[in-house]
Write a protein that holds these residues in place. Structure first.
Motif, short mmCIF file in Angstrom:
data_model
loop_
_atom_site.label_atom_id
_atom_site.label_comp_id
_atom_site.label_asym_id
_atom_site.label_seq_id
_atom_site.Cartn_x
_atom_site.Cartn_y
_atom_site.Cartn_z
N ILE A 86 33.09 39.79 34.18
CA ILE A 86 33.65 39.93 32.83
C ILE A 86 35.02 39.27 32.84
O ILE A 86 35.88 39.61 33.67
N THR A 87 35.25 38.35 31.91
CA THR A 87 36.50 37.59 31.90
C THR A 87 37.14 37.62 30.51
O THR A 87 36.54 37.15 29.53
N GLY A 88 38.34 38.19 30.44
CA GLY A 88 39.13 38.15 29.20
C GLY A 88 38.46 38.82 28.01
O GLY A 88 38.68 38.42 26.86
N VAL A 89 37.67 39.85 28.25
CA VAL A 89 36.91 40.51 27.18
C VAL A 89 37.81 41.44 26.38
O VAL A 89 38.62 42.19 26.95
N THR A 90 37.66 41.41 25.06
CA THR A 90 38.38 42.34 24.18
C THR A 90 37.42 42.92 23.16
O THR A 90 36.39 42.33 22.83
N HIS A 91 37.78 44.10 22.65
CA HIS A 91 37.01 44.74 21.58
C HIS A 91 37.94 45.67 20.81
O HIS A 91 38.61 46.52 21.42
N ALA A 92 38.01 45.51 19.49
CA ALA A 92 38.92 46.31 18.66
C ALA A 92 38.12 47.24 17.77
O ALA A 92 37.03 46.90 17.29
N TYR A 93 38.65 48.42 17.55
CA TYR A 93 38.03 49.39 16.63
C TYR A 93 39.10 50.34 16.14
O TYR A 93 40.22 50.38 16.66
N LYS A 94 38.73 51.12 15.12
CA LYS A 94 39.70 52.06 14.54
C LYS A 94 40.02 53.17 15.52
O LYS A 94 39.13 53.71 16.18
N GLY A 95 41.29 53.50 15.58
CA GLY A 95 41.71 54.60 16.44
C GLY A 95 41.58 55.93 15.74
O GLY A 95 40.88 56.08 14.75
N GLU A 96 42.30 56.92 16.26
CA GLU A 96 42.21 58.26 15.68
C GLU A 96 42.79 58.30 14.28
O GLU A 96 42.36 59.07 13.44
N ARG A 97 43.76 57.43 13.99
CA ARG A 97 44.30 57.33 12.64
C ARG A 97 43.67 56.14 11.94
O ARG A 97 43.47 55.08 12.55
N GLU A 98 43.34 56.31 10.67
CA GLU A 98 42.63 55.28 9.93
C GLU A 98 43.41 53.97 9.86
O GLU A 98 42.84 52.90 9.80
N ASP A 99 44.76 54.07 9.84
CA ASP A 99 45.57 52.87 9.70
C ASP A 99 45.90 52.22 11.04
O ASP A 99 46.72 51.30 11.12
N HIS A 100 45.27 52.71 12.09
CA HIS A 100 45.59 52.22 13.43
C HIS A 100 44.34 51.66 14.09
O HIS A 100 43.27 52.29 14.06
N HIS A 101 44.44 50.48 14.68
CA HIS A 101 43.33 49.87 15.40
C HIS A 101 43.63 49.87 16.89
O HIS A 101 44.72 49.49 17.32
N PHE A 102 42.63 50.27 17.66
CA PHE A 102 42.74 50.31 19.12
C PHE A 102 42.03 49.07 19.67
O PHE A 102 40.90 48.77 19.30
N THR A 103 42.68 48.36 20.56
CA THR A 103 42.09 47.17 21.16
C THR A 103 41.91 47.38 22.65
O THR A 103 42.89 47.67 23.36
N LEU A 104 40.67 47.26 23.10
CA LEU A 104 40.38 47.32 24.52
C LEU A 104 40.47 45.90 25.08
O LEU A 104 39.82 44.98 24.59
N GLY A 105 41.29 45.74 26.11
CA GLY A 105 41.38 44.44 26.73
C GLY A 105 42.65 43.69 26.38
O GLY A 105 43.54 44.22 25.70
N PRO A 106 42.73 42.44 26.83
CA PRO A 106 41.68 41.71 27.56
C PRO A 106 41.45 42.27 28.98
O PRO A 106 42.40 42.59 29.68
N LEU A 107 40.15 42.37 29.32
CA LEU A 107 39.74 42.93 30.61
C LEU A 107 39.00 41.87 31.41
O LEU A 107 38.21 41.10 30.86
N SER A 108 39.24 41.88 32.72
CA SER A 108 38.48 41.03 33.65
C SER A 108 38.02 41.91 34.79
O SER A 108 38.82 42.68 35.37
N LEU A 109 36.72 41.82 35.10
CA LEU A 109 36.14 42.74 36.09
C LEU A 109 34.94 42.05 36.74
O LEU A 109 34.22 41.29 36.07
N THR A 110 34.71 42.33 38.02
CA THR A 110 33.56 41.76 38.73
C THR A 110 32.79 42.87 39.42
O THR A 110 33.38 43.77 40.03
#
Length: 543
Positions: A330-354
């Motif tokens: 996995i190289t430079g992967v990101t994924h964004a979604y809404k956090g616990e507050r509606e006006d806040h977005h949580f972004t996972l990454g960028p992640l690199s893993l083997t």
């Protein structure tokens, strides 16, 4: 109209036959009216040809009506069957993130209520066609009786239709509101079934739920439905009264202005009275068609259009696994979604893993750090927004995503336990191997397996997780993922899981990924990957 397109796509042959037989029935009814009127005007003698024609039309009406009802009954059941299967396939092919945003209550409402309403709307199609044919036949007969009166009819009838349309539109408006409330009701029903223990243990919470949530939503839904029904009732009544107003105009106003033979007036009055029944049927059918159209619109708003083909359902069997795999990167992967507050977005990454075969990796981190999201990205359930996933150097795209997912056996923290070994019919050793795993998992005294069916799934959460683990064992995939699997196990079996079961899977050449909070067993891992607020804090080797 979208609804008609859907019916035609379900079975255009049955719809065509139902429409033709309905039209034939309506035409024969109109013909019978003409023959009745002719007979009433020739009272001094009986015309044998008219009598024979009347009998023939009665037979045609009987056969065509019965045939149309048979075709429609078959069509309705076929539509229910096809729509439920097709919508289920659409759900299975829909991206997981989209399904999570839609929510279970809305999906259940679509699978149950909306499909039923759409299918039921097919039933009155034959009667609708017969009524339309009958009304058209009557209008044709009225034009033959007197063109001037027919012209006056064509002026007055559209005025009545326009005034009726306002009431129909108003009813449709409130039906849409009622359908929105139905989604909320399904959410409350889910609360009843899944939160029954908490509701039973807290009287004030139970009363608040009943009064403030369930009852309030049910009252609002009832209000919208009653308002819609009132609009349809007034509209239907006005449609019938308008017809009698038209009769009154012909009987009491027209003779004052024009010289019209009494035979023509009586024929007009008789025909208009006969039109009351098909007009009533037509007006009664409109609300059902409007409900079906709203249900179809609701399904389409979910992004699960019934008129579009599925995108992810495999057309042919896929290779289950790649036993000779060497690496997953996995190289430079990101994924964004809404956090616990509606006006806040949580972004996972960028992640690199083997990941490599024969490796035991622990994913650790606090709540909300992104561990479960990483599992969904790793297993192909979420598509990365940026970055790449490569399996043995092959980039994972929409084209091979289904194949990639088949490399994993996963037990999620919110797992679902099937009551039988679905999709494992090709096991050569069958129930014998499954029974051996039951003994290994200390479940042989609780559960038996007969022809792939569990004798019971009414177990504790920890025991149910062991059955899910048994299923994962039998799937025999290249990579195993366990998301908080040990959290519901007693200390004794938790130790067995970490010190015996996980090392056995690793030693068989599998990659094993474990999401865990059990620090006392961290030293058993080959690597520990710690997440902190969507980022990898460290990825360190333990040996």
């Amino acid at each position: 109209m979208e609804l008609i397109r859907l019916f035609l796509s379900a079975s255009w042959q049955s719809i065509t036959l139902a429409v033709l037989t309905g039209l034939l029935g309506g035409a024969s009814s109109a013909g019978m009216i003409a023959l009745i009127n002719i007979s009433l005007r020739e009272t001094n003698r009986v015309n044998p040809f008219v009598a024979l024609g009347f009998i023939a039309l009665c037979l045609i009406l009987l056969i065509s009506t019965a045939a149309s009802q048979v075709y429609i009954a078959r069509l309705a059941e076929r539509i229910i069957f096809d729509l439920r299967l097709h919508l289920t396939r659409q759900i299975l092919a829909c991206p997981l993130r989209q399904l999570e945003e839609i929510g279970i209550p809305r999906l259940l409402a679509a699978l149950t209520q909306d499909i039923e309403i759409i299918a039921n709307a097919s039933i009155p199609i034959a009667a609708l066609c017969a009524n339309i044919a009958l009304l058209l036949g009557c209008l044709l007969y009225l034009s033959w009786l007197s063109l001037p009166l027919f012209g006056l009819t064509m002026v007055l009838v559209p005025l009545a239709i326009l005034s009726n349309q306002y009431l129909i539109y108003r009813g449709r408006h409130f039906l849409k509101f009622a359908r929105e409330e139905q989604d909320r009701l399904f959410q409350h029903f889910r609360t009843v079934t899944e939160g029954i223990k908490e509701l039973k243990l807290h009287q004030q919470r139970r009363q608040a739920f009943l009064v403030e949530d369930l009852q309030a939503t049910a009252v609002q839904s009832k209000h919208y439905r009653i308002t819609a029904a009132n609009s349809f009732a007034i509209g239907g009544s006005w449609g019938l009264v308008a017809l009698f107003v038209l009769i009154g105009v012909f009987l009491f106003v027209v003779p004052l202005l024009f010289v019209i033979p009494s035979a023509v007036l009586s024929g007009y009055a008789l025909t208009l009275i006969f039109m009351v029944t098909p007009l009533r049927g037509l007006l009664n059918t409109l609300p059902e068609l409007l409900r079906a159209n709203i249900a179809l619109e609701k399904i389409n708003t979910l992004g699960l259009s019934l008129n579009t083909p599925s995108t992810e359902v495999e057309e042919s069997p896929v290779a289950v696994q790649n036993p000779g795999w060497r690496s997953l990167r996995i190289t430079g992967v990101t994924h964004a979604y809404k956090g616990e507050r509606e006006d806040h977005h949580f972004t996972l990454g960028p992640l690199s893993l083997t990941l490599s075969p024969g490796e035991l990796i622990f994913i650790v981190g606090g709540n909300g750090s992104g561990k479960s999201t990483l599992v969904k990205l790793l297993t192909g359930l979420y598509a990365p927004e940026t970055g790449t996933i490569e399996f043995d150097g092959q980039s994972i795209t929409d084209a091979n995503q289904e194949w990639y997912r088949q490399q994993f056996s996963v037990v999620f923290s919110d797992f679902y336990l099937f009551d039988r070994l679905l999709g494992l019919d090709n096991l050569k050793s069958g129930d014998r191997v499954a029974q051996e795993y039951l003994e290994k998992l200390h479940l042989d005294g609780k559960v038996k397996i007969d022809r792939g069916v569990f004798s019971s799934t009414a177990l504790s959460q920890g025991q149910r997780k062991r059955l899910a683990l048994l299923t994962a064992y039998l799937e025999d995939r290249s990579i195993y993922v366990f998301d908080e699997w040990a959290s519901d196990q007693d200390p004794a079996f938790k130790k067995i899981f970490y010190t015996q079961l996980l090392p056995e899977l690793r030693n068989q050449g599998n990659a094993v990924v474990v999401v865990s909070h059990d620090e006392r067993y961290f030293d058993l891992a080959d690597r520990i990957v710690k997440l902190d607020y969507g980022k990898i804090e460290y990825d360190k080797s333990m040996h």
